[in-house]
Design a protein around this motif. Structure first.
Motif, short mmCIF file in Angstrom:
data_model
loop_
_atom_site.label_atom_id
_atom_site.label_comp_id
_atom_site.label_asym_id
_atom_site.label_seq_id
_atom_site.Cartn_x
_atom_site.Cartn_y
_atom_site.Cartn_z
N GLU A 1 0.83 -1.20 0.00
CA GLU A 1 0.00 0.00 0.00
C GLU A 1 0.87 1.25 0.00
O GLU A 1 0.55 2.26 -0.66
CB GLU A 1 -0.93 -0.01 1.21
CG GLU A 1 -2.06 -1.04 1.10
CD GLU A 1 -2.83 -1.18 2.40
OE1 GLU A 1 -4.00 -1.62 2.34
OE2 GLU A 1 -2.29 -0.84 3.47
N ALA A 2 1.98 1.21 0.73
CA ALA A 2 2.90 2.35 0.72
C ALA A 2 3.52 2.52 -0.65
O ALA A 2 3.68 3.65 -1.14
CB ALA A 2 3.99 2.14 1.78
N GLY A 3 3.88 1.40 -1.30
CA GLY A 3 4.44 1.49 -2.65
C GLY A 3 3.44 2.07 -3.64
O GLY A 3 3.81 2.88 -4.50
N VAL A 4 2.19 1.67 -3.53
CA VAL A 4 1.14 2.20 -4.41
C VAL A 4 0.94 3.70 -4.14
O VAL A 4 0.73 4.49 -5.07
CB VAL A 4 -0.18 1.43 -4.21
CG1 VAL A 4 -1.32 2.13 -4.95
CG2 VAL A 4 -0.03 0.00 -4.72
N ALA A 5 1.00 4.10 -2.87
CA ALA A 5 0.82 5.51 -2.54
C ALA A 5 1.91 6.38 -3.17
O ALA A 5 1.67 7.55 -3.50
CB ALA A 5 0.83 5.69 -1.02
N LEU A 6 3.11 5.81 -3.35
CA LEU A 6 4.22 6.55 -3.95
C LEU A 6 4.26 6.39 -5.47
O LEU A 6 5.11 7.00 -6.13
CB LEU A 6 5.54 6.08 -3.35
CG LEU A 6 5.71 6.28 -1.84
CD1 LEU A 6 7.00 5.63 -1.36
CD2 LEU A 6 5.69 7.75 -1.48
N LEU A 7 3.35 5.59 -6.02
CA LEU A 7 3.38 5.26 -7.45
C LEU A 7 3.19 6.45 -8.39
O LEU A 7 3.73 6.43 -9.50
CB LEU A 7 2.33 4.19 -7.74
CG LEU A 7 2.34 3.54 -9.13
CD1 LEU A 7 3.69 2.88 -9.39
CD2 LEU A 7 1.22 2.53 -9.25
N PRO A 8 2.43 7.49 -8.04
CA PRO A 8 2.26 8.60 -8.99
C PRO A 8 3.56 9.18 -9.51
O PRO A 8 3.63 9.62 -10.66
CB PRO A 8 1.47 9.63 -8.17
CG PRO A 8 0.69 8.82 -7.20
CD PRO A 8 1.58 7.68 -6.83
N LEU A 9 4.59 9.19 -8.69
CA LEU A 9 5.88 9.70 -9.16
C LEU A 9 6.39 8.86 -10.33
O LEU A 9 6.80 9.40 -11.37
CB LEU A 9 6.89 9.69 -8.00
CG LEU A 9 8.20 10.46 -8.19
CD1 LEU A 9 8.84 10.76 -6.82
CD2 LEU A 9 9.21 9.72 -9.05
N ALA A 10 6.36 7.53 -10.16
CA ALA A 10 6.87 6.65 -11.21
C ALA A 10 6.02 6.73 -12.47
O ALA A 10 6.54 6.79 -13.59
CB ALA A 10 6.91 5.21 -10.70
N VAL A 11 4.70 6.73 -12.32
CA VAL A 11 3.80 6.75 -13.47
C VAL A 11 3.98 8.03 -14.28
O VAL A 11 4.14 7.99 -15.51
CB VAL A 11 2.34 6.60 -13.02
CG1 VAL A 11 1.38 6.84 -14.19
CG2 VAL A 11 2.11 5.21 -12.43
#
Length: 482
Positions: free
Chosen positions: A294-304
């Motif tokens: 869930e933490a990784g998904v929360a930070l995903l906007p940067l990667a996307v």
């Protein structure tokens, strides 16, 4: 195996893996802390020693690759990286983990230092531009996707698998490299060993001093001695580079305002965009109670956002002067960091989304064109040195960013609650989730992201002010260290 793009695949696999490991540990820190009983400063070293080894050894590793052969150095680097990954995955203590991360960094330096020259020797003309564009996009994606991949592996397989997964990829990359690439070397080159050692002492002492300040304070003997050692090592390094026949770094390059600004941008970009991810992950898991994935998904906007910008606008960006793409991208990184500094005690993970997205757009604009900006500001025959210097600045920027922003984060938390052990307890998920703790950690994030915003904005303004080259990268596609 006759396709002309197989060498690119082999090189991009290694580059993606080594840059992924810069940030892959960010969401695994709570599990590491709980399993290995690690302190806050020890976990900073788990993050930092890898990037520090990359930064300290990149320039010397590039010269070594020129002498022994770029493919050979790349394969040896992959083998060391795999061995370090295995040791990380089996580490019984945090001390062993830190040492193994350093071994990973040594292997990564050999890999990273030779990839540019290998691509340059393999491709010409338009193919070279395509190859470097793909390589740049993979580099950006590797750094940005680390938290998501780390979250997936940590939650479903355990934190040790963020390292063990490198083993099959390393074996595949070694085999592919030996099958599809040819050996190249540059004669008449010597490794500046004294310069490499002096720079390694400078970078290591400075980073260690900043981390120790968080434990001992600014006036304690150990940080002061380490800062003095760093200053002496820097003076020695500069003296060596002025006199040695084959320097790691031609100091005359810094007479160019454009070159100086670009190198500063590389250093500040990594600090502003990526160094706070670890401490943001600490808040997401230790305070909000999110799982690693869930933490990784929360930070995903940067990667996307980073990937979409670099992939969809990559070709168009090559036609824009790097002054605007790098400078504008860094300004966006600063603004995105400022948006993340709005986090409060009652905030949820969604408060990060706008800021992470803006940072991702900035990264997608800046990273693919950073190399072009540096190359256009230096003589063509020094392309290899320029690329090595830029990559060194980027990794050193991340290492120093983690140290400095970690100091800001921890000191703010301590100032709010008066407990020097609270930051470590939050990392390990053992802190009480009281209102006081939530406010203390949120304040730490606000101050850290504010410092990151300043770094991004300063870097962007430096580039917009000092970088004057308007030539397209294609006009400077001169061979690099061939």
């Amino acid at each position: 195996m006759r396709s002309r793009w197989w060498p690119l695949v082999a090189i991009c696999l290694g580059s993606f893996m080594l840059l992924l490991d810069v940030t892959i540990v960010t969401v695994a820190l709570p599990d590491m802390a709980a399993d290995l009983h690690a302190s806050f400063s020890s976990l900073q070293w788990v993050l930092d020693v890898y990037a520090l080894a990359l930064a300290a050894l990149l320039l010397g590793a590039g010269s070594l690759g020129d002498i022994v052969g770029r493919r050979r150095a790349y394969v040896v680097g992959l083998a060391l990286f795999a061995l370090g990954s295995l040791a990380c995955g089996l580490a019984p203590t945090v001390g062993v983990l830190i040492t193994a991360r350093g071994l990973q960094g040594i292997g990564g330096a050999l890999m990273f230092a030779t990839t540019t020259a290998m691509l340059n020797a393999t491709y010409t003309g338009r193919d070279r531009g395509v190859a470097f564009g793909a390589w740049g996009a993979v580099n950006g994606a590797g750094s940005a996707l680390g938290p998501l991949v780390g979250g997936l592996l940590t939650e479903h397989a355990g934190w040790r698998w963020i390292f063990l997964v490198n083993l099959p990829v390393s074996v595949l990359t070694i085999a592919l490299t030996l099958l599809v690439t040819t050996e190249t070397r540059r004669r008449g080159v010597r490794v500046d060993v004294p310069g490499a050692l002096a720079f390694a002492v400078f970078a290591g002492a400075l980073t260690y001093a900043l981390i120790r300040v968080g434990e001992d304070g600014w006036t304690a003997p150990r940080p002061l001695l380490l800062l003095a050692l760093a200053a002496v090592a820097l003076v020695v390094f500069l003296g060596i580079e002025r006199r040695v026949r084959h320097p790691l770094l031609d100091l005359g390059l810094f007479r160019s305002r454009s070159f100086s600004a670009t190198i500063a941008a590389g250093l500040l970009l990594m600090a502003a965009a990526f160094a706070m991810l670890a401490f943001t992950s600490v808040w997401l898991q230790g305070v909000l109670g999110l799982s690693p994935i869930e933490a990784g998904v929360a930070l995903l906007p940067l990667a996307v956002c980073s990937f979409l910008v670099s992939a969809l606008a990559g070709r168009a960006l090559q036609a824009v002067p790097p002054r605007w793409t790098v400078g504008g991208g860094m300004v966006l990184v600063g603004l995105g960091s400022a948006l993340q500094a709005t986090v409060g005690a009652d905030s949820g993970a969604l408060v990060l989304l706008p800021g992470l997205a803006v940072v991702g757009v900035g990264v997608g604009l800046a990273i693919p064109t950073l190399t072009a900006a540096a190359m256009s500001a230096a003589p063509p025959q020094q392309g290899g040195m320029v690329a090595g210097t830029l990559n060194t600045a980027r990794q050193l920027g991340y290492a120093l960013g983690v140290a400095v922003l970690g100091l800001v984060f921890k000191q703010t938390v301590v100032d709010h609650v008066g407990d020097p052990d609270l930051a470590g307890a939050v990392v390990a998920g053992q802190a009480p989730r009281t209102d006081a703790v939530r406010e203390a950690v949120a304040a730490g994030l606000r101050h850290g992201h504010t410092a990151a915003a300043v770094a991004g904005l300063v870097g962007g303004l430096l580039v917009l002010w000092l970088v004057r080259s308007t030539r397209r990268p294609a006009e400077r596609s001169t061979p690099v260290r061939t």
